[in-house]
Write a protein that holds these residues in place. Structure first.
Motif, PDB file in Angstrom:
ATOM      1  N   ALA A  87       0.841  -1.210   0.000  1.00  0.00           N
ATOM      2  CA  ALA A  87       0.000   0.000   0.000  1.00  0.00           C
ATOM      3  C   ALA A  87       0.870   1.252   0.000  1.00  0.00           C
ATOM      4  CB  ALA A  87      -0.917  -0.014   1.213  1.00  0.00           C
ATOM      5  N   ASP A  88       1.901   1.270   0.848  1.00  0.00           N
ATOM      6  CA  ASP A  88       2.804   2.436   0.910  1.00  0.00           C
ATOM      7  C   ASP A  88       3.482   2.663  -0.442  1.00  0.00           C
ATOM      8  OD1 ASP A  88       2.289   3.123   3.530  1.00  0.00           O
ATOM      9  OD2 ASP A  88       3.904   1.883   4.348  1.00  0.00           O
ATOM     10  N   ARG A  89       3.949   1.566  -1.039  1.00  0.00           N
ATOM     11  CA  ARG A  89       4.631   1.689  -2.341  1.00  0.00           C
ATOM     12  C   ARG A  89       3.680   2.202  -3.415  1.00  0.00           C
ATOM     13  NH1 ARG A  89       8.634  -3.676  -2.370  1.00  0.00           N
ATOM     14  NH2 ARG A  89       9.678  -3.049  -0.474  1.00  0.00           N
ATOM     15  N   LEU A  90       2.460   1.679  -3.401  1.00  0.00           N
ATOM     16  CA  LEU A  90       1.480   2.103  -4.414  1.00  0.00           C
ATOM     17  C   LEU A  90       1.202   3.603  -4.305  1.00  0.00           C
ATOM     18  CD1 LEU A  90      -1.102  -0.833  -4.168  1.00  0.00           C
ATOM     19  CD2 LEU A  90       0.242  -0.224  -6.198  1.00  0.00           C
ATOM     20  N   LEU A  91       0.934   4.063  -3.088  1.00  0.00           N
ATOM     21  CA  LEU A  91       0.590   5.486  -2.912  1.00  0.00           C
ATOM     22  C   LEU A  91       1.765   6.372  -3.300  1.00  0.00           C
ATOM     23  CD1 LEU A  91      -1.425   5.354   0.444  1.00  0.00           C
ATOM     24  CD2 LEU A  91      -2.330   5.599  -1.880  1.00  0.00           C
ATOM     25  N   LYS A  92       2.965   5.914  -2.944  1.00  0.00           N
ATOM     26  CA  LYS A  92       4.157   6.696  -3.278  1.00  0.00           C
ATOM     27  C   LYS A  92       4.330   6.786  -4.798  1.00  0.00           C
ATOM     28  CE  LYS A  92       8.862   7.057  -1.714  1.00  0.00           C
ATOM     29  NZ  LYS A  92      10.009   6.260  -1.344  1.00  0.00           N
ATOM     30  N   ARG A  93       4.176   5.642  -5.468  1.00  0.00           N
ATOM     31  CA  ARG A  93       4.358   5.623  -6.929  1.00  0.00           C
ATOM     32  C   ARG A  93       3.348   6.515  -7.644  1.00  0.00           C
ATOM     33  NH1 ARG A  93       6.112  -0.621  -8.514  1.00  0.00           N
ATOM     34  NH2 ARG A  93       8.073  -0.475  -7.397  1.00  0.00           N
ATOM     35  N   ALA A  94       2.117   6.514  -7.146  1.00  0.00           N
ATOM     36  CA  ALA A  94       1.064   7.286  -7.827  1.00  0.00           C
ATOM     37  C   ALA A  94       1.050   8.738  -7.357  1.00  0.00           C
ATOM     38  CB  ALA A  94      -0.297   6.645  -7.567  1.00  0.00           C
ATOM     39  N   GLY A  95       1.698   9.003  -6.214  1.00  0.00           N
ATOM     40  CA  GLY A  95       1.640  10.355  -5.650  1.00  0.00           C
ATOM     41  C   GLY A  95       0.254  10.683  -5.099  1.00  0.00           C
ATOM     42  N   TRP A  96      -0.485   9.649  -4.680  1.00  0.00           N
ATOM     43  CA  TRP A  96      -1.824   9.857  -4.116  1.00  0.00           C
ATOM     44  C   TRP A  96      -1.732   9.965  -2.599  1.00  0.00           C
ATOM     45  CZ3 TRP A  96      -5.749   5.734  -6.405  1.00  0.00           C
ATOM     46  CH2 TRP A  96      -5.889   5.943  -7.778  1.00  0.00           C
ATOM     47  N   PRO A  97      -2.400  10.965  -1.996  1.00  0.00           N
ATOM     48  CA  PRO A  97      -2.511  10.948  -0.533  1.00  0.00           C
ATOM     49  C   PRO A  97      -3.470   9.830  -0.093  1.00  0.00           C
ATOM     50  CG  PRO A  97      -3.572  12.910  -1.466  1.00  0.00           C
ATOM     51  CD  PRO A  97      -3.043  12.121  -2.619  1.00  0.00           C
ATOM     52  N   ALA A  98      -3.182   9.212   1.059  1.00  0.00           N
ATOM     53  CA  ALA A  98      -4.046   8.116   1.538  1.00  0.00           C
ATOM     54  C   ALA A  98      -5.491   8.577   1.671  1.00  0.00           C
ATOM     55  CB  ALA A  98      -3.525   7.595   2.871  1.00  0.00           C
ATOM     56  N   GLN A  99      -5.663   9.849   2.033  1.00  0.00           N
ATOM     57  CA  GLN A  99      -7.018  10.385   2.228  1.00  0.00           C
ATOM     58  C   GLN A  99      -7.835  10.424   0.934  1.00  0.00           C
ATOM     59  OE1 GLN A  99      -9.142  11.330   4.453  1.00  0.00           O
ATOM     60  NE2 GLN A  99      -7.911  10.992   6.293  1.00  0.00           N
ATOM     61  N   SER A 100      -7.156  10.283  -0.215  1.00  0.00           N
ATOM     62  CA  SER A 100      -7.912  10.349  -1.473  1.00  0.00           C
ATOM     63  C   SER A 100      -8.504   8.994  -1.856  1.00  0.00           C
ATOM     64  CB  SER A 100      -7.020  10.868  -2.612  1.00  0.00           C
ATOM     65  OG  SER A 100      -6.076   9.881  -2.999  1.00  0.00           O
ATOM     66  N   LEU A 101      -8.164   7.928  -1.105  1.00  0.00           N
ATOM     67  CA  LEU A 101      -8.705   6.597  -1.434  1.00  0.00           C
ATOM     68  C   LEU A 101     -10.166   6.488  -1.016  1.00  0.00           C
ATOM     69  CD1 LEU A 101      -5.792   4.238  -0.272  1.00  0.00           C
ATOM     70  CD2 LEU A 101      -6.578   4.582  -2.624  1.00  0.00           C
ATOM     71  N   ASP A 102     -10.979   5.925  -1.912  1.00  0.00           N
ATOM     72  CA  ASP A 102     -12.398   5.707  -1.603  1.00  0.00           C
ATOM     73  C   ASP A 102     -12.675   4.276  -1.169  1.00  0.00           C
ATOM     74  OD1 ASP A 102     -13.161   8.346  -2.557  1.00  0.00           O
ATOM     75  OD2 ASP A 102     -12.732   7.566  -4.564  1.00  0.00           O
ATOM     76  N   LEU A 103     -11.777   3.366  -1.560  1.00  0.00           N
ATOM     77  CA  LEU A 103     -12.069   1.948  -1.375  1.00  0.00           C
ATOM     78  C   LEU A 103     -10.767   1.153  -1.276  1.00  0.00           C
ATOM     79  CD1 LEU A 103     -14.395  -0.205  -1.534  1.00  0.00           C
ATOM     80  CD2 LEU A 103     -14.087  -0.184  -4.014  1.00  0.00           C
ATOM     81  N   ILE A 104     -10.711   0.238  -0.314  1.00  0.00           N
ATOM     82  CA  ILE A 104      -9.566  -0.677  -0.207  1.00  0.00           C
ATOM     83  C   ILE A 104     -10.125  -2.092  -0.105  1.00  0.00           C
ATOM     84  CG2 ILE A 104      -7.573  -1.407   1.166  1.00  0.00           C
ATOM     85  CD1 ILE A 104      -7.458   1.459   2.318  1.00  0.00           C
ATOM     86  N   VAL A 105      -9.764  -2.945  -1.056  1.00  0.00           N
ATOM     87  CA  VAL A 105     -10.200  -4.342  -0.981  1.00  0.00           C
ATOM     88  C   VAL A 105      -8.949  -5.219  -0.983  1.00  0.00           C
ATOM     89  CG1 VAL A 105     -11.539  -6.184  -2.064  1.00  0.00           C
ATOM     90  CG2 VAL A 105     -12.364  -3.825  -2.159  1.00  0.00           C
ATOM     91  N   ILE A 106      -8.871  -6.096   0.001  1.00  0.00           N
ATOM     92  CA  ILE A 106      -7.732  -7.016   0.070  1.00  0.00           C
ATOM     93  C   ILE A 106      -8.228  -8.439  -0.119  1.00  0.00           C
ATOM     94  CG2 ILE A 106      -5.861  -7.922   1.498  1.00  0.00           C
ATOM     95  CD1 ILE A 106      -5.362  -5.164   2.512  1.00  0.00           C
ATOM     96  N   ALA A 107      -7.687  -9.086  -1.136  1.00  0.00           N
ATOM     97  CA  ALA A 107      -7.979 -10.494  -1.385  1.00  0.00           C
ATOM     98  C   ALA A 107      -6.988 -11.316  -0.582  1.00  0.00           C
ATOM     99  CB  ALA A 107      -7.844 -10.797  -2.881  1.00  0.00           C
TER     100      ALA A 107
END
Ligand code: ACO
Length: 323
Positions: A60-80
């Protein structure tokens, strides 16, 4: 379902400790040669104390860093996952809390090795470009928690890892087609993590049951069902097999992948693999492989991917995606 979303970025993580086939041969009656010839596996990552949410948080940390998205901008998290930290809270809730992604609705999804495709398909049904525009989908597994290290028929197969993607609503369709199926009448072919109610009151808390698998039955299922699933998804997309640039298959056994390629009459070069280094990591296997292919430059923007999972349930799932 919305097909108007795209994969923004990918990431993966695996525990540092590597267990080779020879390491396994030192503790059970097996050999490097048997494991390599029957499965294609050479080594796997095995957690030294990190749990499923820890691996997922790294991704999750790597994904947000790569995209430059703040965590607060996420609407949905699904973990399989089929190896969640606990029955509750969900691994996704733990990760949401750690990220400080307070706006995101978070939950886990259980579909074993089809979990990542099922999760991505579920997320597609949420993405409306309004309340739900940005989502994180992760497959995370610490399967070593569920392994009976005295059972050579399953212990040599599995590993620990996590991988994931960020997706967001777009104006153009990137999901081209899909096919999901469940075969609950074959549920007993593969099980892990079973619990049992105590027959006495008040009874002790039961231990989890480790992996049990009818390997031949699952092998037969996979080699017949995966080609059907891929062809079914392509039919919904109105595309031919030739239109697919890369078949990103669940990494369960190199022989299954070779057999699927043969049945589909497609060149093996279109089926990238990394099972040699990871073993079977269930819901993590496709996003880990996809990330590796993206990092190597093998998968490029505009490529057509067939993401295909199969396993416990029994289940199968294929998505045709324009990357
Ligand atoms: N080392 C050495 N010998 C072994 C081992 C081992 N680790 N495991 C089994 N053997 C022996 C067996 O005892 C058997 O011996 P015998 O002939 O004396 O009885 C022999 O090897 C052959 O065993 P098979 O089970 O017939 O071996 P097979 O070629 O079928 O391979 C395997 C087994 C690798 C498990 C294969 O069946 C397979 O890949 N199945 C599919 C698994 C899969 O796809 N899982 C995906 C879903 S996983 C999920 O959803 C979480």
């Amino acid at each position: 379902m919305s097909n108007k979303w795209r994969i923004v970025t990918t990431a993966s993580y695996a525990p540092a400790r590597i267990v080779t086939n020879d390491d396994l041969a030192a503790i059970m009656d097996t050999s490097d040669q048997w494991i390599r010839e029957r499965t294609g596996i050479r080594r796997r990552h095995i957690s030294a104390g990190e749990n499923t949410a820890d691996l997922a948080t790294q991704v999750a940390d790597r994904l947000l860093k790569r995209a430059g998205w703040p965590a607060q901008s996420l609407d949905l998290i699904v973990i399989a996952t089929m190896s969640s930290n606990a029955c509750t809270p969900s691994t996704a809730a733990i990760v949401q809390g750690r990220l400080g992604a307070g706006r995101a609705v978070a939950f886990d999804l259980s579909a074993a090795c089809s979990g990542f495709v099922y999760a991505l398909s579920t997320v597609a049904r949420f993405l409306d470009g309004k309340r739900f525009s940005r989502a994180m989908v992760i497959g995370s597994e610490v399967l070593s928690k569920l392994i009976d290290w005295h059972d050579r028929s399953t212990a040599v197969l599995f590993g620990d890892a996590a991988g994931g993607v960020l997706v967001e609503s777009t104006s153009a369709p990137h999901l081209l087609g899909e096919s999901l199926a469940t075969f609950g009448d074959q549920a007993a072919s593969l099980s892990a993590g079973g619990t049992a109610p105590s027959p006495v009151f008040p009874g002790p808390v039961a231990k989890l049951q480790p992996f049990r698998m009818n390997g031949r039955a699952v092998y037969r299922f996979a080699t017949h069902e995966v080609p059907r699933s891929i062809e079914g998804a392509l039919t919904t997309a109105g595309l031919s097999l030739e239109a697919v640039d890369h078949f990103i298959l669940h990494q369960a056994n190199i022989r299954i992948i070779q057999q699927v390629a043969r049945r589909l009459e497609q060149p093996l070069a279109k089926f990238p693999t990394n099972i040699a280094d990871f073993g079977n990591t269930a819901a993590a296997s496709e996003p880990v492989l996809l990330n590796e292919c993206v990092e190597k430059g093998l998968v490029r923007r505009g490529d057509v991917l067939a993401l295909s999972g199969f396993g416990g349930g029994l289940t199968s799932g294929t998505m045709i995606i324009k990357y």
